[in-house]
Design a protein around this motif. Structure first.
Motif, PDB file in Angstrom:
ATOM      1  N   ASN A 238      -8.655  65.530  40.826  1.00 22.87           N
ATOM      2  CA  ASN A 238     -10.055  65.274  40.561  1.00 22.87           C
ATOM      3  C   ASN A 238     -10.778  66.546  40.155  1.00 22.87           C
ATOM      4  N   ALA A 239     -10.024  67.547  39.707  1.00 23.79           N
ATOM      5  CA  ALA A 239     -10.591  68.881  39.498  1.00 23.79           C
ATOM      6  C   ALA A 239     -11.771  68.887  38.543  1.00 23.79           C
ATOM      7  N   THR A 240     -11.705  68.097  37.483  1.00 25.41           N
ATOM      8  CA  THR A 240     -12.811  68.091  36.525  1.00 25.41           C
ATOM      9  C   THR A 240     -13.523  66.741  36.515  1.00 25.41           C
ATOM     10  N   THR A 241     -13.483  66.038  37.631  1.00 28.73           N
ATOM     11  CA  THR A 241     -14.197  64.766  37.711  1.00 28.73           C
ATOM     12  C   THR A 241     -15.675  65.044  37.957  1.00 28.73           C
ATOM     13  N   LEU A 242     -16.424  65.018  36.860  1.00 28.44           N
ATOM     14  CA  LEU A 242     -17.862  65.251  36.948  1.00 28.44           C
ATOM     15  C   LEU A 242     -18.538  63.951  37.358  1.00 28.44           C
ATOM     16  N   LEU A 243     -19.845  63.999  37.606  1.00 32.64           N
ATOM     17  CA  LEU A 243     -20.552  62.815  38.103  1.00 32.64           C
ATOM     18  C   LEU A 243     -20.354  61.580  37.236  1.00 32.64           C
ATOM     19  N   SER A 244     -20.490  61.756  35.924  1.00 31.23           N
ATOM     20  CA  SER A 244     -20.408  60.594  35.041  1.00 31.23           C
ATOM     21  C   SER A 244     -19.005  59.989  35.071  1.00 31.23           C
ATOM     22  N   ILE A 245     -18.008  60.857  35.140  1.00 29.94           N
ATOM     23  CA  ILE A 245     -16.630  60.367  35.164  1.00 29.94           C
ATOM     24  C   ILE A 245     -16.382  59.590  36.462  1.00 29.94           C
ATOM     25  N   ASP A 246     -16.885  60.157  37.558  1.00 26.15           N
ATOM     26  CA  ASP A 246     -16.738  59.481  38.839  1.00 26.15           C
ATOM     27  C   ASP A 246     -17.450  58.133  38.822  1.00 26.15           C
ATOM     28  N   LEU A 247     -18.606  58.112  38.232  1.00 23.15           N
ATOM     29  CA  LEU A 247     -19.394  56.878  38.165  1.00 23.15           C
ATOM     30  C   LEU A 247     -18.633  55.788  37.413  1.00 23.15           C
ATOM     31  N   VAL A 248     -18.055  56.173  36.294  1.00 15.83           N
ATOM     32  CA  VAL A 248     -17.305  55.184  35.512  1.00 15.83           C
ATOM     33  C   VAL A 248     -16.092  54.694  36.297  1.00 15.83           C
ATOM     34  N   LYS A 249     -15.456  55.612  37.051  1.00 18.05           N
ATOM     35  CA  LYS A 249     -14.316  55.195  37.865  1.00 18.05           C
ATOM     36  C   LYS A 249     -14.739  54.159  38.888  1.00 18.05           C
ATOM     37  N   VAL A 250     -15.876  54.409  39.541  1.00 19.18           N
ATOM     38  CA  VAL A 250     -16.363  53.477  40.565  1.00 19.18           C
ATOM     39  C   VAL A 250     -16.769  52.148  39.943  1.00 19.18           C
ATOM     40  N   ALA A 251     -17.510  52.225  38.845  1.00 18.19           N
ATOM     41  CA  ALA A 251     -18.076  51.013  38.270  1.00 18.19           C
ATOM     42  C   ALA A 251     -17.030  50.173  37.551  1.00 18.19           C
ATOM     43  N   LEU A 252     -16.222  50.815  36.699  1.00 19.70           N
ATOM     44  CA  LEU A 252     -15.311  50.046  35.877  1.00 19.70           C
ATOM     45  C   LEU A 252     -13.878  50.059  36.397  1.00 19.70           C
ATOM     46  N   GLY A 253     -13.496  51.177  37.038  1.00 19.67           N
ATOM     47  CA  GLY A 253     -12.148  51.260  37.586  1.00 19.67           C
ATOM     48  C   GLY A 253     -12.000  50.389  38.817  1.00 19.67           C
ATOM     49  N   GLN A 254     -12.940  50.606  39.776  1.00 19.91           N
ATOM     50  CA  GLN A 254     -12.837  49.851  41.030  1.00 19.91           C
ATOM     51  C   GLN A 254     -13.711  48.604  41.017  1.00 19.91           C
ATOM     52  N   PHE A 255     -14.561  48.500  40.036  1.00 17.73           N
ATOM     53  CA  PHE A 255     -15.499  47.393  39.901  1.00 17.73           C
ATOM     54  C   PHE A 255     -16.378  47.206  41.149  1.00 17.73           C
ATOM     55  N   ASP A 256     -16.752  48.366  41.779  1.00 21.31           N
ATOM     56  CA  ASP A 256     -17.691  48.319  42.903  1.00 21.31           C
ATOM     57  C   ASP A 256     -19.097  48.408  42.347  1.00 21.31           C
ATOM     58  N   LEU A 257     -19.646  47.264  41.981  1.00 22.21           N
ATOM     59  CA  LEU A 257     -20.937  47.271  41.280  1.00 22.21           C
ATOM     60  C   LEU A 257     -22.056  47.812  42.147  1.00 22.21           C
ATOM     61  N   GLY A 258     -22.106  47.449  43.403  1.00 19.76           N
ATOM     62  CA  GLY A 258     -23.174  47.884  44.294  1.00 19.76           C
ATOM     63  C   GLY A 258     -23.214  49.392  44.436  1.00 19.76           C
ATOM     64  N   PRO A 259     -22.115  50.025  44.938  1.00 17.01           N
ATOM     65  CA  PRO A 259     -22.111  51.479  45.061  1.00 17.01           C
ATOM     66  C   PRO A 259     -22.348  52.169  43.726  1.00 17.01           C
ATOM     67  N   ALA A 260     -21.753  51.630  42.634  1.00 14.79           N
ATOM     68  CA  ALA A 260     -21.937  52.254  41.316  1.00 14.79           C
ATOM     69  C   ALA A 260     -23.395  52.216  40.909  1.00 14.79           C
ATOM     70  N   ALA A 261     -24.058  51.079  41.180  1.00 20.81           N
ATOM     71  CA  ALA A 261     -25.468  50.966  40.820  1.00 20.81           C
ATOM     72  C   ALA A 261     -26.300  51.949  41.631  1.00 20.81           C
ATOM     73  N   ALA A 262     -26.013  52.030  42.939  1.00 21.18           N
ATOM     74  CA  ALA A 262     -26.743  52.970  43.787  1.00 21.18           C
ATOM     75  C   ALA A 262     -26.520  54.398  43.305  1.00 21.18           C
ATOM     76  N   MET A 263     -25.263  54.702  42.941  1.00 23.55           N
ATOM     77  CA  MET A 263     -24.915  56.031  42.460  1.00 23.55           C
ATOM     78  C   MET A 263     -25.662  56.332  41.155  1.00 23.55           C
ATOM     79  N   SER A 264     -25.721  55.338  40.252  1.00 23.58           N
ATOM     80  CA  SER A 264     -26.442  55.526  38.985  1.00 23.58           C
ATOM     81  C   SER A 264     -27.883  55.918  39.242  1.00 23.58           C
ATOM     82  N   LEU A 265     -28.519  55.192  40.180  1.00 25.92           N
ATOM     83  CA  LEU A 265     -29.925  55.463  40.431  1.00 25.92           C
ATOM     84  C   LEU A 265     -30.123  56.850  41.021  1.00 25.92           C
ATOM     85  N   ILE A 266     -29.221  57.217  41.957  1.00 29.50           N
ATOM     86  CA  ILE A 266     -29.339  58.557  42.547  1.00 29.50           C
ATOM     87  C   ILE A 266     -29.133  59.627  41.462  1.00 29.50           C
ATOM     88  N   TYR A 267     -28.134  59.390  40.631  1.00 30.19           N
ATOM     89  CA  TYR A 267     -27.809  60.261  39.505  1.00 30.19           C
ATOM     90  C   TYR A 267     -29.043  60.435  38.617  1.00 30.19           C
TER      91      TYR A 267
END
Lengths: 288, 359
Positions: A238-267
């Protein structure tokens, strides 16, 4: 004296803008807010969860690490690109045929699509076949950005500096060109050194454009996605996993819409907050 | 403070001047006495700013020498010449206070803080800048900023000359007058050599003891305001200075007599014979034309009131002769004659005055 005739037709003229803003900003944002406070198990069934996801994101070490990487990345590229951009702009010719040649050369990286930039650097830096990777290894430097976190970071930063310093150069150059000759002449007559000319004439006159440059580079680098995902994919590990990359992993990789949405707003709020701080600090002593 | 002299000066902005038109400044020699107030007057593009930049050292002349006193400074950069220049647009260092702005040229020259402070306060008092000393220079009005530009020149006690490049261009009309009198006052107090470039005759004539009129890269005349008014050496000076400008009428010259529309006209000095084939003109200012009982027959075409006097346009055939008539003085009827005051009437050949022949 004049009687006002009520006329509500004016609203019709505002309507297109309202529709546009609604569709490209308000409705998507509302959807995200909607997701951020709910849990779903698919089939369009949602449960209200309150601020649970926000708490979860704010307490997760994964988010903290991504945020730290993001801040580090943005800090480094700003610290390199702004002074470097100003230095290049100062070195560029002020008049003559070389002006347009220099401007075109400088602007070139800005014209290349972001994913192409990522792919170019990916190929360039490959340790076995890339020009840069092979040269470095031939020089005895053990370089492999797909395995070494430090090499990955160095490559990522080199790529961003290559791609975006031009923006700072162009803005700074525009600021420099707007300084009337009389200022330089007056400074010469006043016996000012070139350091003083930079400190008291060029820098103050560039301040406005530099504020814009810093803000743009801050926001763009803080939201950067395309180039690092093509170059390193967030790795090694995860050495170069920046916020946006992490967000996409959560939202589209794991399909955790709730946490991804919360993360987007915090971001989003972090970007907004930091931009506001930058802007306030940089313009605080401006004369009205 | 020093006498400024320019010798055999020429300048072109091109790599190589091919013909006369390529010279932004045609060959000229000029001298300005130490401590004098001078103006360089001319229309836009006549070369006056070029000349000013050559004096200040921002430009190096293609040919000729610039001397301050006995010293040849042609090759010296501006800071080594010890001059000050005030530009068309006020130049202030935005981030500095008014005080620091005024102190800047002194600090750059490594002058100790005690002397800097004394000098800055002295100059600020002269320019009425004292109340604003601690303010940011960027917050001042245009005339305030222009005073700072001027102040940065004045703080250096040993300055050779102060050059002004149309300094009142961006100043509001009602403040122009105040700043202009301030300049005059400062000159009388400090006796610094000042050279003031402008295209505004009022500014030049009220400020300077010596005015140099330029046109198309040439010095057309250098003299006191009175000389320029009473005896213009070129018809250009005649109509550039004065309001309205000088009457310039086609003339002939035969047997020692100049004639306008066939009528003999006396000139200030009996002219020597002009070069053959030259275009001859008689120049006389509206101030020195009178209605009389004999002379050139005219018809009154138009009269306009300026307050103090009326400008009357008298027509002879297709030519217009302007004259000034005092307020309240009656105008003659349909048939009238005008005559010129010989003392202020000159003959010009191809634009240049024809000097007097031997008596």
């Amino acid at each position: 004296m004049s009687t006002k005739i009520p006329n509500q037709k004016g609203w019709l003229l505002v309507l297109p803008v309202v529709v546009l803003v609604a569709f490209n900003a308000i409705i998507p944002l509302m959807t995200v807010i909607n997701y951020s406070v709910q849990e779903t198990f698919g089939e369009n069934v949602f449960f209200f969860e309150g601020v649970k996801w926000f708490e979860a994101v704010l307490h997760s070490s994964r988010f903290h690490l991504a945020l730290q990487r993001q801040l580090l990345f943005t800090g480094i590229i700003l610290a390199i690109e702004v002074p470097l951009g100003v230095a290049i702009a100062l070195a560029m010719p002020r008049r003559g045929p070389w002006v347009s040649i220099c401007l075109v050369l400088v602007a070139m990286p800005l014209l290349i699509p972001w994913n192409v930039v990522g792919a170019m650097w990916n190929l360039l830096a490959l340790p076995d076949i890339g020009l840069l990777g092979r040269t470095l290894n031939a020089m005895g430097i053990n370089y492999n950005y797909t395995r070494q976190p430090f090499a990955a970071w160095a490559t990522l930063i080199a790529m961003d500096v290559w791609h975006w310093t031009s923006l700072v150069v162009l803005l700074a150059y525009a600021g420099l060109s707007a300084i009337p000759d009389a200022y330089y002449q007056a400074a010469k007559i006043d016996g000012a050194s070139s350091g003083a000319v930079f400190r008291y004439i060029q820098l103050p006159k560039m301040k406005r454009v530099l504020t814009i440059a810093v803000l743009l580079r801050f926001m763009d680098s803080f939201m950067i996605y395309t180039e690092p995902i093509v170059l390193t994919g967030g790795g090694p590990g995860n050495a170069t996993t920046l916020l946006s990359i992490d967000l996409v992993k959560v939202a589209l990789g794991q399909f955790d819409l709730g946490p991804a949405a919360a993360m987007s707003l915090i971001y989003f709020l972090i970007v907004l907050l930091l931009s506001w701080i930058f802007y306030t600090v940089m313009t605080k002593d401006e004369v009205q | 403070m020093a006498r400024i002299s320019l010798t055999d000066l020429r300048h072109t902005y091109r790599e190589r001047a091919r013909d006369d038109a390529d010279w932004a400044l045609k060959r000229l020699d000029l001298n300005w006495e130490a401590g004098s107030a001078n103006a360089l007057l001319g229309p836009s593009g006549c070369g006056k700013t070029t000349l000013l930049n050559i004096i200040s050292g921002l430009l190096r002349p293609t040919e000729g020498t610039v001397r301050f006193g006995e010293r040849d400074v042609t090759a010296l950069p501006p800071d080594a010449r010890n001059i000050a220049q005030v530009f068309q647009f006020p130049v202030v260092y935005d981030t500095m206070s008014v005080y620091d702005n005024l102190a800047f040229p002194l600090r750059n020259r490594g002058i100790p803080q005690v002397s800097v402070d004394a000098r800055v306060r002295e100059i600020a008092a002269m320019l009425d800048l004292e109340p604003t000393l601690d303010q940011r220079a960027a917050g001042l009005t245009a005339d305030g900023k222009q005073k700072i530009s001027l102040g940065r020149g004045l703080v250096r006690a040993d300055v050779n000359a102060i050059l002004f490049d149309e300094p009142l261009t961006v100043i509001d009309p009602h403040l122009k007058w105040r700043l202009r009198s301030k300049l005059k006052e400062l000159h009388q107090r400090l006796h610094t050599t000042m050279i003031y470039v402008t295209h505004d005759q009022t500014e030049a004539l009220t400020f300077a003891d010596q005015v140099v009129v330029m046109n198309e890269g040439m010095v057309v005349q250098a003299g006191t305001p009175v000389e320029l008014f009473e005896r213009p050496r070129h018809t250009f000076v005649g109509y550039f200075i004065g309001s309205p400008g000088m009457n310039v009428l086609p003339a002939t010259f035969e047997g020692g007599v100049a004639r306008v529309f066939g009528h003999a006209v006396q000139t200030a000095v009996p002219p020597k014979a002009p070069p053959p084939g030259a275009r001859l003109e008689i120049g006389v200012r509206p101030e020195f034309v009178r209605f009389s009982t004999a002379g050139i027959p005219v018809r009154i075409a138009r009269s306009s009131d300026t307050g103090r006097h009326r400008i009357v346009e008298a027509q002879h055939e297709n030519a217009i002769i302007k004259l000034l008539v005092n307020e309240g003085e009656p105008l003659p009827g349909e048939r009238a004659f005008v005559s010129f005051d010989p003392k202020y009437t000159q003959l010009y050949a191809d634009g240049w005055i024809v000097e007097g022949g031997r008596p």
